[in-house]
Design a protein around this motif. Structure first.
Motif, PDB file in Angstrom:
ATOM      1  N   ALA A  18       2.537   7.701   9.592  1.00  0.00           N
ATOM      2  CA  ALA A  18       2.185   9.088   9.265  1.00  0.00           C
ATOM      3  C   ALA A  18       3.210   9.693   8.315  1.00  0.00           C
ATOM      4  O   ALA A  18       2.863  10.398   7.362  1.00  0.00           O
ATOM      5  N   ALA A  19       4.494   9.396   8.550  1.00  0.00           N
ATOM      6  CA  ALA A  19       5.544   9.913   7.680  1.00  0.00           C
ATOM      7  C   ALA A  19       5.449   9.303   6.290  1.00  0.00           C
ATOM      8  O   ALA A  19       5.568  10.004   5.274  1.00  0.00           O
ATOM      9  N   VAL A  20       5.223   7.996   6.223  1.00  0.00           N
ATOM     10  CA  VAL A  20       5.088   7.337   4.919  1.00  0.00           C
ATOM     11  C   VAL A  20       3.882   7.890   4.161  1.00  0.00           C
ATOM     12  O   VAL A  20       3.965   8.158   2.953  1.00  0.00           O
ATOM     13  N   ALA A  21       2.772   8.086   4.861  1.00  0.00           N
ATOM     14  CA  ALA A  21       1.580   8.621   4.205  1.00  0.00           C
ATOM     15  C   ALA A  21       1.838  10.009   3.631  1.00  0.00           C
ATOM     16  O   ALA A  21       1.384  10.336   2.525  1.00  0.00           O
ATOM     17  N   ARG A  22       2.576  10.848   4.349  1.00  0.00           N
ATOM     18  CA  ARG A  22       2.915  12.178   3.841  1.00  0.00           C
ATOM     19  C   ARG A  22       3.814  12.080   2.607  1.00  0.00           C
ATOM     20  O   ARG A  22       3.650  12.817   1.645  1.00  0.00           O
ATOM     21  N   GLN A  23       4.759  11.167   2.662  1.00  0.00           N
ATOM     22  CA  GLN A  23       5.710  11.038   1.554  1.00  0.00           C
ATOM     23  C   GLN A  23       5.038  10.572   0.268  1.00  0.00           C
ATOM     24  O   GLN A  23       5.322  11.088  -0.817  1.00  0.00           O
ATOM     25  N   ILE A  24       4.133   9.618   0.357  1.00  0.00           N
ATOM     26  CA  ILE A  24       3.494   9.112  -0.853  1.00  0.00           C
ATOM     27  C   ILE A  24       2.344   9.996  -1.309  1.00  0.00           C
ATOM     28  O   ILE A  24       1.917   9.906  -2.464  1.00  0.00           O
ATOM     29  N   HIS A  25       1.848  10.866  -0.424  1.00  0.00           N
ATOM     30  CA  HIS A  25       0.746  11.754  -0.798  1.00  0.00           C
ATOM     31  C   HIS A  25       1.158  12.682  -1.941  1.00  0.00           C
ATOM     32  O   HIS A  25       0.330  13.045  -2.789  1.00  0.00           O
ATOM     33  N   ARG A  26       2.444  13.053  -2.004  1.00  0.00           N
ATOM     34  CA  ARG A  26       2.935  13.965  -3.033  1.00  0.00           C
ATOM     35  C   ARG A  26       3.234  13.259  -4.349  1.00  0.00           C
ATOM     36  O   ARG A  26       3.568  13.914  -5.339  1.00  0.00           O
ATOM     37  N   LEU A  27       3.139  11.936  -4.377  1.00  0.00           N
ATOM     38  CA  LEU A  27       3.516  11.155  -5.552  1.00  0.00           C
ATOM     39  C   LEU A  27       2.266  10.542  -6.168  1.00  0.00           C
ATOM     40  O   LEU A  27       1.593   9.724  -5.537  1.00  0.00           O
ATOM     41  N   PRO A  28       1.916  10.894  -7.394  1.00  0.00           N
ATOM     42  CA  PRO A  28       0.588  10.573  -7.929  1.00  0.00           C
ATOM     43  C   PRO A  28       0.371   9.127  -8.349  1.00  0.00           C
ATOM     44  O   PRO A  28      -0.770   8.671  -8.410  1.00  0.00           O
ATOM     45  N   HIS A  29       1.432   8.372  -8.651  1.00  0.00           N
ATOM     46  CA  HIS A  29       1.259   7.011  -9.168  1.00  0.00           C
ATOM     47  C   HIS A  29       1.607   6.012  -8.075  1.00  0.00           C
ATOM     48  O   HIS A  29       2.706   6.031  -7.528  1.00  0.00           O
ATOM     49  N   ARG A  30       0.657   5.085  -7.791  1.00  0.00           N
ATOM     50  CA  ARG A  30       0.866   4.097  -6.714  1.00  0.00           C
ATOM     51  C   ARG A  30       0.554   2.707  -7.246  1.00  0.00           C
ATOM     52  O   ARG A  30      -0.482   2.496  -7.892  1.00  0.00           O
ATOM     53  N   LEU A  31       1.437   1.769  -6.976  1.00  0.00           N
ATOM     54  CA  LEU A  31       1.260   0.398  -7.441  1.00  0.00           C
ATOM     55  C   LEU A  31       1.684  -0.582  -6.359  1.00  0.00           C
ATOM     56  O   LEU A  31       2.548  -0.283  -5.542  1.00  0.00           O
ATOM     57  N   LEU A  32       1.086  -1.773  -6.404  1.00  0.00           N
ATOM     58  CA  LEU A  32       1.391  -2.842  -5.467  1.00  0.00           C
ATOM     59  C   LEU A  32       1.822  -4.063  -6.270  1.00  0.00           C
ATOM     60  O   LEU A  32       1.260  -4.341  -7.332  1.00  0.00           O
ATOM     61  N   ALA A  33       2.805  -4.811  -5.772  1.00  0.00           N
ATOM     62  CA  ALA A  33       3.295  -5.998  -6.471  1.00  0.00           C
ATOM     63  C   ALA A  33       3.370  -7.179  -5.518  1.00  0.00           C
ATOM     64  O   ALA A  33       3.768  -7.027  -4.361  1.00  0.00           O
ATOM     65  N   TYR A  34       3.004  -8.359  -6.020  1.00  0.00           N
ATOM     66  CA  TYR A  34       3.116  -9.588  -5.242  1.00  0.00           C
ATOM     67  C   TYR A  34       3.499 -10.726  -6.190  1.00  0.00           C
ATOM     68  O   TYR A  34       3.383 -10.600  -7.423  1.00  0.00           O
ATOM     69  N   ARG A  35       3.959 -11.827  -5.634  1.00  0.00           N
ATOM     70  CA  ARG A  35       4.311 -12.993  -6.443  1.00  0.00           C
ATOM     71  C   ARG A  35       3.057 -13.800  -6.741  1.00  0.00           C
ATOM     72  O   ARG A  35       2.339 -14.225  -5.844  1.00  0.00           O
ATOM     73  N   GLY A  36       2.803 -14.015  -8.039  1.00  0.00           N
ATOM     74  CA  GLY A  36       1.633 -14.769  -8.445  1.00  0.00           C
ATOM     75  C   GLY A  36       1.810 -16.262  -8.250  1.00  0.00           C
ATOM     76  O   GLY A  36       2.887 -16.752  -7.885  1.00  0.00           O
ATOM     77  N   ALA A  37       0.732 -17.013  -8.523  1.00  0.00           N
ATOM     78  CA  ALA A  37       0.751 -18.458  -8.298  1.00  0.00           C
ATOM     79  C   ALA A  37       1.767 -19.163  -9.179  1.00  0.00           C
ATOM     80  O   ALA A  37       2.277 -20.232  -8.814  1.00  0.00           O
TER      81      ALA A  37
END
Length: 325
Positions: free
Chosen positions: A188-207
């Motif tokens: 719930a705290a993390v969701a509140r914190q990122i709600h105010r930040l407009p740009h969201r990205l996810l990163a993972y290691r490719g093959a």
């Protein structure tokens, strides 16, 4: 025989030259990825196939991981407060090298490049003393490009145009961590914190080992984690370690806010869920003079700490060892 430098395509040029803030991802020893934001100031040499950014000795973990594993990616994902008249999402992937002792000429060129993006540098005896480490103790990260992918929209939806190495197949599913895959922070705290930040990205290691950075939307959260809406086909099925970035910024990077997460990503045919394991935040003052003072003091402390605890010497040793590994 060395291959010719990868010259990025015309569609990517104004984006690489003009974005104020980009996302940078690097690989962790456990096979995950950490993604954070930097201001690249238009750094890059198209004819030599290089893009880059600068950072500080105050962030030694990032530098150490890049020196140990140079596979990195940069996502040019927002035109906000920049100069590029383009809607393209650009993902640049390659091998990084770290210049821990840049020449005076390179530092002077950085100062000139920063003006249009971050505003004119404050001058005077007090400012020169305060900002000495911030301006003169910079570290350059140069990325030799292996692949550049361009989508026609910032959401990275639809077809992509790839220059350089072919886009690899999805990586295999990773083994679950010993402590479990579920959330380890208060959602719930993390969701509140990122709600105010407009740009969201996810990163993972490719093959192929290179990080992949994908723009995502958070649609909801529950006890399983953050539920994501994302471009079709860009996240591999199954479970894996992944990094998450939410950030926002005002002109000249005043009032910057950032939240970086590490955790576990699970992708099925019906859903994509991200379970955060760690969460770190950063907030810059919304006033330019206060931000400048803060940057100067933090840089002074970071350099002092790096010298005191041996970070500088350790990074230099890693950099010297790299060519013979």
């Amino acid at each position: 025989m060395t291959s010719a430098p990868l010259r990025w395509p015309d569609a990517a040029d104004p984006v690489i030259r003009g974005d104020l803030t980009v996302a940078v991802a690097y690989v962790t020893p456990a096979g995950g990825a950490v993604v954070t934001s930097v201001s690249p100031l238009g750094l890059g040499e198209r004819e030599n196939g290089l893009v880059g950014f600068t950072t500080s000795l105050g962030f030694p973990k990032k530098l150490e991981r890049i020196l140990r594993n140079p596979d990195v990616a940069l996502a040019y994902h927002t035109r906000e407060h920049g100069f590029a008249a383009s809607d393209s999402y650009v993902l640049a992937q390659g091998a990084a090298s770290v210049d821990l002792r840049p020449s005076p000429e390179r530092l002077a060129e950085l100062m000139r490049a920063s003006g249009p993006f971050l505003g004119e540098v404050k001058r005077g005896p007090l400012w020169d003393w305060l900002l000495r480490e911030y301006h003169q103790e910079r570290v350059f990260v140069d990325v030799e490009l292996k692949r550049v992918a361009v989508w026609e929209n910032l959401a990275a939806r639809g077809a992509k145009a790839v220059t350089g190495a072919a886009w690899p197949h999805h990586p295999a599913e990773q083994e679950a961590p010993r402590n479990g895959t579920g959330p380890r922070v208060e959602l719930a705290a993390v969701a509140r914190q990122i709600h105010r930040l407009p740009h969201r990205l996810l990163a993972y290691r490719g093959a192929d080992g290179l990080p992949v950075i994908v723009p995502v939307k958070v649609t909801s959260h529950d006890e399983a984690g953050l539920h994501l809406d994302l471009p079709a086909g860009l996240l591999p099925p199954g479970g894996r370690r992944a990094g998450f970035l939410a950030h926002g910024f005002q002109p000249q990077c005043v009032g910057l806010g950032m939240r970086t997460l590490t955790g576990w990503l699970t992708v099925t045919e019906k859903d994509a869920i991200y379970a955060p394991h760690t969460s770190k935040g950063l907030a810059a003052p919304p006033y330019r003079t206060l931000l400048t003072v803060s940057n100067g003091l933090l840089a002074k402390y970071g350099v002092w700490r790096a010298q005191r605890d041996g970070t500088s010497a350790r990074l230099q040793a890693l950099a010297a060892r790299r060519p013979t590994d």
